[in-house]
Design an enzyme around this catalytic site. Sequence first.
Site, PDB file in Angstrom:
ATOM      1  N   HIS A 134       0.824  -1.217   0.000  1.00  0.00           N
ATOM      2  CA  HIS A 134       0.000   0.000   0.000  1.00  0.00           C
ATOM      3  C   HIS A 134       0.854   1.261   0.000  1.00  0.00           C
ATOM      4  O   HIS A 134       0.351   2.349  -0.302  1.00  0.00           O
ATOM      5  CB  HIS A 134      -1.018  -0.011   1.158  1.00  0.00           C
ATOM      6  CG  HIS A 134      -0.490   0.410   2.487  1.00  0.00           C
ATOM      7  ND1 HIS A 134      -0.185  -0.488   3.481  1.00  0.00           N
ATOM      8  CD2 HIS A 134      -0.255   1.634   3.002  1.00  0.00           C
ATOM      9  CE1 HIS A 134       0.226   0.176   4.554  1.00  0.00           C
ATOM     10  NE2 HIS A 134       0.193   1.457   4.277  1.00  0.00           N
ATOM     11  N   ASP A 151       0.048  -7.497   1.849  1.00  0.00           N
ATOM     12  CA  ASP A 151       0.526  -6.113   1.824  1.00  0.00           C
ATOM     13  C   ASP A 151       2.051  -6.059   1.905  1.00  0.00           C
ATOM     14  O   ASP A 151       2.632  -5.626   2.899  1.00  0.00           O
ATOM     15  CB  ASP A 151      -0.114  -5.347   2.982  1.00  0.00           C
ATOM     16  CG  ASP A 151       0.100  -3.847   2.892  1.00  0.00           C
ATOM     17  OD1 ASP A 151       0.495  -3.360   1.811  1.00  0.00           O
ATOM     18  OD2 ASP A 151      -0.134  -3.165   3.915  1.00  0.00           O
ATOM     19  N   SER A 197       4.074   3.222   7.251  1.00  0.00           N
ATOM     20  CA  SER A 197       3.897   1.815   6.924  1.00  0.00           C
ATOM     21  C   SER A 197       5.089   1.303   6.122  1.00  0.00           C
ATOM     22  O   SER A 197       5.865   2.080   5.575  1.00  0.00           O
ATOM     23  CB  SER A 197       2.624   1.630   6.106  1.00  0.00           C
ATOM     24  OG  SER A 197       1.488   1.906   6.877  1.00  0.00           O
TER      25      SER A 197
END
Length: 254
Positions: free
Chosen positions: A72, A117, A212
């Site tokens: 992402h 992810d 992230s």
Amino acid sequence: MLRFVVLCTLVVSALSASLSPVIDPEWEGFIVGGSTASAGQFPHQVSLRSSANAHFCGGFVINNRWVGSAAHCTIGRTNANTISVVGTNSRTSGGVSHATARIVNHPSYNANTLANDISMVQTASTITFTNLVQPITLGSVFVGGGVSATVSGWGQTSHPGSAAANLMFLTAPTLTNADCRSRHSTANAARVFDNTICTFLRSGTGTCMGDSGGPLISGGTVIGAVSWGIACAQGFPDVFARISSHRTWMISQM
């Protein structure tokens, strides 16, 4: 910020550059309740930045040409606007910048659920290893609950707040996936997949907006990449892509 949001409602992170992926803000991770890292403490840490030097996600050095991160973070980004900065604890300065030759997102990544992810960034130039820059081994063993693990990243140390100038870290125990699911709402528990791993210390500590893709490490290996959490440190486990589950795919891309 609302604790839970409709998964299809996506917004652009205020800390991302103009070409950053469109993502739900609760899925991005920073460190709340952590400590400031010392120089060289996390030599595998990478700051992914835009061409304007704006940090948008974390990552980790795998070898002298590859960086691991979260899908992402890199989905929809271009080589020209993705730079890997290594060898610095500063979010804005220092270190060595490497342009990007290739971005590889997991083919089964799902933007709605954040399944799979994980992503890989190939640098255009060779990463030189020093006392401040070192690769980290991809974890190959399934990690259960009760294992001490450390996550590192830049960004908000409180929410609302501003991004931290220097690298932060937090050590917390891992949870079994069953325990992780039981601590989340039914909707969010469905996003805790077998190929994810969770950590939880206590309310007031954990991940928050913006970084992230950063590494979760234990025993000298990277066992997770920051995927999502309930912003911010509100008493829910943080969720990471489990490296041991994705290791074979990651190695096959290099």
